[in-house]
Design a protein around this motif. Sequence first.
Motif, mmCIF file in Angstrom:
data_model
loop_
_atom_site.group_PDB
_atom_site.id
_atom_site.type_symbol
_atom_site.label_atom_id
_atom_site.label_comp_id
_atom_site.label_asym_id
_atom_site.label_seq_id
_atom_site.Cartn_x
_atom_site.Cartn_y
_atom_site.Cartn_z
ATOM 1 N N THR A 7 0.840 -1.199 0.000
ATOM 2 C CA THR A 7 0.000 0.000 0.000
ATOM 3 C C THR A 7 0.879 1.255 0.000
ATOM 4 N N LEU A 168 -7.152 5.892 -2.028
ATOM 5 C CA LEU A 168 -6.819 5.643 -3.435
ATOM 6 C C LEU A 168 -5.376 5.186 -3.575
ATOM 7 N N LEU A 169 -4.483 5.719 -2.737
ATOM 8 C CA LEU A 169 -3.104 5.243 -2.682
ATOM 9 C C LEU A 169 -2.791 4.632 -1.311
ATOM 10 N N HIS A 171 -4.419 2.979 0.853
ATOM 11 C CA HIS A 171 -4.949 1.643 1.137
ATOM 12 C C HIS A 171 -4.987 0.748 -0.097
ATOM 13 N N THR A 172 -4.388 1.167 -1.183
ATOM 14 C CA THR A 172 -4.378 0.368 -2.411
ATOM 15 C C THR A 172 -2.991 -0.228 -2.597
ATOM 16 N N VAL A 173 -2.926 -1.545 -2.784
ATOM 17 C CA VAL A 173 -1.613 -2.158 -3.037
ATOM 18 C C VAL A 173 -1.278 -2.052 -4.522
ATOM 19 N N ALA B 35 -5.014 -3.690 -5.570
ATOM 20 C CA ALA B 35 -6.143 -4.190 -4.781
ATOM 21 C C ALA B 35 -6.487 -3.119 -3.776
ATOM 22 N N ALA B 36 -7.787 -2.974 -3.532
ATOM 23 C CA ALA B 36 -8.230 -1.904 -2.639
ATOM 24 C C ALA B 36 -9.543 -2.293 -1.988
ATOM 25 N N PRO B 37 -9.778 -1.774 -0.783
ATOM 26 C CA PRO B 37 -11.109 -1.905 -0.201
ATOM 27 C C PRO B 37 -12.059 -0.960 -0.930
ATOM 28 N N PHE B 39 -14.377 2.144 -0.799
ATOM 29 C CA PHE B 39 -14.131 3.294 0.053
ATOM 30 C C PHE B 39 -15.445 3.749 0.670
#
Lengths: 406, 184
Positions: A7, A168-169, A171-173, B35-37, B39
């Motif tokens: 992340t 958007l960044l 928590h995004t891997v 990959a993301a939760p 929002f």
Amino acid sequence: MTTKVITGNEAAATAAKLARVQVIAAYPITPQSPVVETLSAWVESGELPAEFVTVESEHSALTVCITASTVGARVFTATSANGLAYMNEQVWWAAGARLPIVMCIANRAMAAPWNVLNDQQDSMSERDAGWIQLYCRDNQEILDTTIQAYRIAERLNVPVMVCYDGFLLSHTVMPVDVPSAEEIDAFLPPRTAPLQLVDANDPRNIGPVTLADPRADADGVVRPGYMEFRALHHGALLEALDVIPEVDAEYGAAVGRSWGGLTWEYQLADADVALVAAGSLTTQLTLAVEALRAEGVKVGVLGIRAYRPFPAAELRARLAGKQLAVVFDKALSYGYEGPIAGDLKAALFTAENSPVVFGCVCGIGGRDVSPENLADAARRAIADLDSGLRDRTPDWINLRPEGGAR
Amino acid sequence: MHEIRWHGRGGQGAVTSSKILAEAAFRSGWSGVTAAPSFGAERRGAPITASTRMDREPIRILSQVTTPDVVVVLDDSLLAVANPAAGLKPGGVVIVNTVRPRAELAIPADVRVVTADVTGSALAAGVVVGGQPMVNTAILGSIAAATKLVTLESVEAAIADAFPPGPAAKNIEAARLAFQCTNA
């Protein structure tokens, strides 16, 4: 170098570790919390030999960083939104005291109404505090910029905010190339501070009242007045217009990646229309550009990496001869317009061959914005220009009519 | 680009597994992964979504997945509260953890559905937390079997990377069992 799928928050924490920070103080707040959770785990395990100071508030977190930085430590903190607002007094103190603190901002909307999601109102609202502000387009840039920030900060004695979009960044891997400790040690040697330790045999009064005019200190040496200090501070921010690209180039030589210094562009050279933004929106704008070019519209992206200092001359040069600049702000100066739009208009005022500037407001409080939405907004702006408009109020992208606003 | 949307409930580990799938995809040769939760607000037990994207070049889209190629449903109770087929691309697939027959599932008949008893796989492998089977890692095996987008080996490696050795071994076993029982 190894590639990790991580992340943005993990990229920021990894950068702080590679920078060999000595003191970390932070208070948890979404979406920043995983930065300091990661760092505290590394301190606990011994992987990161640093002092982790737990505090009861963001105001105290930055105060700890100020004191540790004053006596020579390399320090790190991170926050978001209302945490940054709670720090505000010390945000100004850190800058005015000319301390090379690096603070990551996982950008989040300001309350009220309460909202933990992304926009850039938090850091944009601190633009005048005297910090350098750098905005990141993806997780790789977060890691690289956070490391670069120490070199910039310590060269100029100015604190740096490394800003990246929450969720958007944060928590995004995505894949991130992690440089080796040896590479970063060669790029970023230990900090050399003017005051390493408080010495009982060399007592000092740090931060005394500074009057309007210059005056002699206890040793008879004439010291600046408040206004001279502020002029010197402004000079350091203007010097950063040279130092930020220099450090980015030095990082490129050391690690093999650089990010364009103050600004960067994508398919802009032959474009009639520039799409301007800061942060992860610019990554999505490259897709909007490809969609519009497939329709025969000559557009390009102008990405702003350094928002403070504001790279006015570079923006003027990159936009010379364009017909239209469409600015996408994730913040608003209420009662006026988006901060980047307003600053860009001022930078272009009286410039030769400068484009019309139209602003857009998008992504406020986490409102989803897709590359198609951005392309649609560009089409509307081009239609407005073709209809003869030369100024307009901001276009609110994806404002939902059922929500009661128009 | 392939877009995967996860439907789960807060606490079921959909977000964790959306990230493990991204890692597995990267190990399977997809150079661009995210990959993301979703929002939004999250609370235990409430329906949530997460997403994984994979492509042969870096991913430049960060907005929410609205037109998935693959939809993953962690338990069939979600079919009553979420519309897993919403926005599904033509030729897409919905993977559901269920023991019920396809005809009983509230998913339009023209949608390709792959079902598997993922809960059974998790229980058989002993992946139980607080008395509840955790299906989020097991279903990665079903995704590998149903989509061929990632290899089972890459799923195992990604799980090994995400957990300490003991729990990793159980979670890998669960994914293997789910891979085997998924009739793709």
